[in-house]
Every structure is written in C-alpha cells, then in structure tokens.
Design a protein around this motif. Sequence first.
Motif, PDB file in Angstrom:
ATOM      1  N   LEU A  79       0.822  -1.213   0.000  1.00  0.00           N
ATOM      2  CA  LEU A  79       0.000   0.000   0.000  1.00  0.00           C
ATOM      3  C   LEU A  79       0.855   1.262   0.000  1.00  0.00           C
ATOM      4  CD1 LEU A  79      -2.526   1.677   0.216  1.00  0.00           C
ATOM      5  CD2 LEU A  79      -2.689   1.067   2.635  1.00  0.00           C
ATOM      6  N   TYR A  80       1.953   1.286   0.753  1.00  0.00           N
ATOM      7  CA  TYR A  80       2.767   2.500   0.814  1.00  0.00           C
ATOM      8  C   TYR A  80       3.325   2.875  -0.560  1.00  0.00           C
ATOM      9  CZ  TYR A  80       7.287   0.064   0.526  1.00  0.00           C
ATOM     10  OH  TYR A  80       8.365  -0.666   0.106  1.00  0.00           O
ATOM     11  N   LYS A  81       3.554   1.878  -1.416  1.00  0.00           N
ATOM     12  CA  LYS A  81       4.069   2.150  -2.755  1.00  0.00           C
ATOM     13  C   LYS A  81       3.035   2.850  -3.634  1.00  0.00           C
ATOM     14  CE  LYS A  81       6.841  -2.071  -2.472  1.00  0.00           C
ATOM     15  NZ  LYS A  81       7.089  -3.421  -3.033  1.00  0.00           N
ATOM     16  N   LYS A  82       1.763   2.754  -3.257  1.00  0.00           N
ATOM     17  CA  LYS A  82       0.696   3.386  -4.018  1.00  0.00           C
ATOM     18  C   LYS A  82       0.419   4.809  -3.541  1.00  0.00           C
ATOM     19  CE  LYS A  82       0.183  -0.581  -6.015  1.00  0.00           C
ATOM     20  NZ  LYS A  82       0.139  -0.915  -7.420  1.00  0.00           N
ATOM     21  N   MET A 251      12.955   6.560  -4.303  1.00  0.00           N
ATOM     22  CA  MET A 251      12.930   5.451  -3.364  1.00  0.00           C
ATOM     23  C   MET A 251      12.513   5.957  -1.987  1.00  0.00           C
ATOM     24  SD  MET A 251      16.160   3.059  -4.374  1.00  0.00           S
ATOM     25  CE  MET A 251      16.002   1.908  -5.742  1.00  0.00           C
ATOM     26  N   THR A 252      12.104   5.033  -1.150  1.00  0.00           N
ATOM     27  CA  THR A 252      11.692   5.400   0.200  1.00  0.00           C
ATOM     28  C   THR A 252      12.901   5.862   1.014  1.00  0.00           C
ATOM     29  OG1 THR A 252      11.934   3.080   0.823  1.00  0.00           O
ATOM     30  CG2 THR A 252       9.733   3.840   0.257  1.00  0.00           C
ATOM     31  N   PRO A 253      12.663   6.592   2.102  1.00  0.00           N
ATOM     32  CA  PRO A 253      13.791   7.045   2.924  1.00  0.00           C
ATOM     33  C   PRO A 253      14.616   5.874   3.449  1.00  0.00           C
ATOM     34  CG  PRO A 253      11.756   8.135   3.576  1.00  0.00           C
ATOM     35  CD  PRO A 253      11.369   7.050   2.611  1.00  0.00           C
ATOM     36  N   ILE A 261       7.775   2.594  10.275  1.00  0.00           N
ATOM     37  CA  ILE A 261       7.164   3.814   9.728  1.00  0.00           C
ATOM     38  C   ILE A 261       6.176   3.450   8.622  1.00  0.00           C
ATOM     39  CG2 ILE A 261       7.644   5.964   8.490  1.00  0.00           C
ATOM     40  CD1 ILE A 261      10.421   5.959   9.876  1.00  0.00           C
ATOM     41  N   GLU A 262       6.595   2.547   7.761  1.00  0.00           N
ATOM     42  CA  GLU A 262       5.742   2.095   6.653  1.00  0.00           C
ATOM     43  C   GLU A 262       4.418   1.553   7.173  1.00  0.00           C
ATOM     44  OE1 GLU A 262       5.810  -2.079   4.430  1.00  0.00           O
ATOM     45  OE2 GLU A 262       7.626  -0.907   4.060  1.00  0.00           O
ATOM     46  N   GLN A 263       4.463   0.741   8.236  1.00  0.00           N
ATOM     47  CA  GLN A 263       3.241   0.158   8.775  1.00  0.00           C
ATOM     48  C   GLN A 263       2.312   1.216   9.344  1.00  0.00           C
ATOM     49  OE1 GLN A 263       2.400  -3.430   8.774  1.00  0.00           O
ATOM     50  NE2 GLN A 263       0.524  -2.209   8.889  1.00  0.00           N
ATOM     51  N   ILE A 264       2.881   2.210  10.016  1.00  0.00           N
ATOM     52  CA  ILE A 264       2.077   3.305  10.558  1.00  0.00           C
ATOM     53  C   ILE A 264       1.391   4.069   9.425  1.00  0.00           C
ATOM     54  CG2 ILE A 264       2.207   5.533  11.753  1.00  0.00           C
ATOM     55  CD1 ILE A 264       4.491   4.269  13.458  1.00  0.00           C
TER      56      ILE A 264
END
Length: 296
Positions: A79-82, A251-253, A261-264
């Motif tokens: 989901l975070y990639k979207k 790219m992500t940090p 962080i991604e899960q939050i």
Amino acid sequence: VEPSLWLPWALSPCRWNGRYYAVPWVVDTRVLFLNTSLLEAAGASQPQTFEELLRAASAVHERTGAAGFGATGADNHRLYKKILPFMWTLGGDVLDSAGRCVLASEANVRALELYAALSRTGIIDTQKQLDAAFVRGDVAFWPSGSWLIEKIERENPALQYAAVPMPGRDRSAPGISFAGGEYWAIAQKCTNPALARAFIRYMTAPGQVIAFCRRIAEAGFPARRDCFTDSSLVSNPIKRVFAEQLRTARMTPVHPRWLDIEQILENAVVDVLYGRSDAPGALVQAQMKVQALLGR
C-alpha cells in the motif's frame, strides 16, 4: 562504488553515514495502466494531472458502471508504494531533510484525500486482486508494475490498454513514482572478497546487466546511467513508459525503522479508505506515532 555510473536516486540505499556498502544492479518503477476501451465508452481522455485522473475515473464509473480506479487497501508492504507517489507529486514527504516526520503536512493531507476520492470511483482490494481485475477489463485506471505486461499477454491478449507516466500536479511535468531495486553487497565474513568483487563487476557490466534485463522482463532496468534506456529494453512501447517514468522516480527514505514507519503510514491510509478517520486526523495520529517511535 563510482557514483557517476548510477542513477542518482538508486545510490541512496547503498550509503550509510557517508560510506557505500553496496552497488546498484537493477531498478524498476510503477506506471499508470489504463483500459482504453472503458475510457472511450465513457468519453474520457488520458489524464496528465491528478485532477484529470479523478474526473476521468468518475466518468468511467458513472457512465459505464465499471470501476474507475483500483485502490490498494489493506495490503502490507504494498500500500505505501501506491500512496507515496501521490504525496511526493503534491510536494509531501514522510521525513524532512533533518529526519523529522512530516506526515501531517498539508500536501500529504491533499494526497490522501485524493487517493480516497479515487477509491470511491472503483475498487479497494489487494494488489494481486486488482492486477487480476485490470486484466479482466474491470478497471479503467490502475498503477502497477511491469509484471502486468506479461500477465495481460498471457491471460487476456485482446485487452485494449495503454500505460502512461503517473499524473502530475499540473501539466508541466509527470508525477513522481515509487522505485525499487536490487543490489549487490559483500558480507563482512566473506572469505574471498576479491572474487566477490570480481563477480559483482561482472554482473553489473553493461553487457551482462542489459542481457539479464532483456531475458527477465520483471527484472526492470539496469541501474547504470548508460544502460537503462538501451534500445533492446524499450522496444515494447509499454516498457518504454517505464523507462521514461524512472527519470522521475524516488525510493523510500533510508532509515533503520522504515518498516515500522511504513506500517504506521499504511494503517493511516486504510483508516481513511474505510471511513474510520478523515485524512487530517489519520495523518496527525500517524505523525505522532512516528515521532514517538523516533524519539523526536
């Protein structure tokens, strides 16, 4: 590592505290797939901005009954990639240059509200199910990866579709998309580092990495500046769109607590998609949780 050889953003995961610990190998990104038959039936055109995307997705849903947009919902590590491309394109981010969490920014709120509005024109589901729905012809717009090209060719070659770069904030530039990659590193306990280095030099040499990406379609593109637009890799017009999108990808940090962080962030997005919170409230709560996690 010779930094000038590689796409600049591909170097971030290699570096920590000013030193390089790995070498980029291959990279890939996400683009916006669109069902041209549904757009034609709805009298909609290919969008270049997020506002145009929302209008087109709404038109498809209202005039054809099909799903306008495929929104990834509760789908861990996907989901975070979207959502990040929406945040980045509108000027938001997860962490600022000092490492402070800025999830509750006005730009991020706008991005999440837009993503939620798009979800209401279509389907909320997992990436796997939305890939399948697009291949069946049930969804007009769906951000996905290059693996979808082969899936369409295998399961529904008659599908009328195209791919375009992610929409931008305005028409002056395409949007920013998520990028991922594969890297080579040598373990600290390696008993033959010279041989390991020789192997990495071989695998990242232009001829080898181009041949690898040509043979393995899902591998993406070489991370080398002088290879990622090689003509043999972009003969397919859809793949050419991916190469174009890589010019405006991120790219992500790089952070030791990124998975937390991604899960939050993903939980906050899900709360908004399913109506448990509004975007400002969800992102304020997410920012507070990340601040507590980071101790700042």
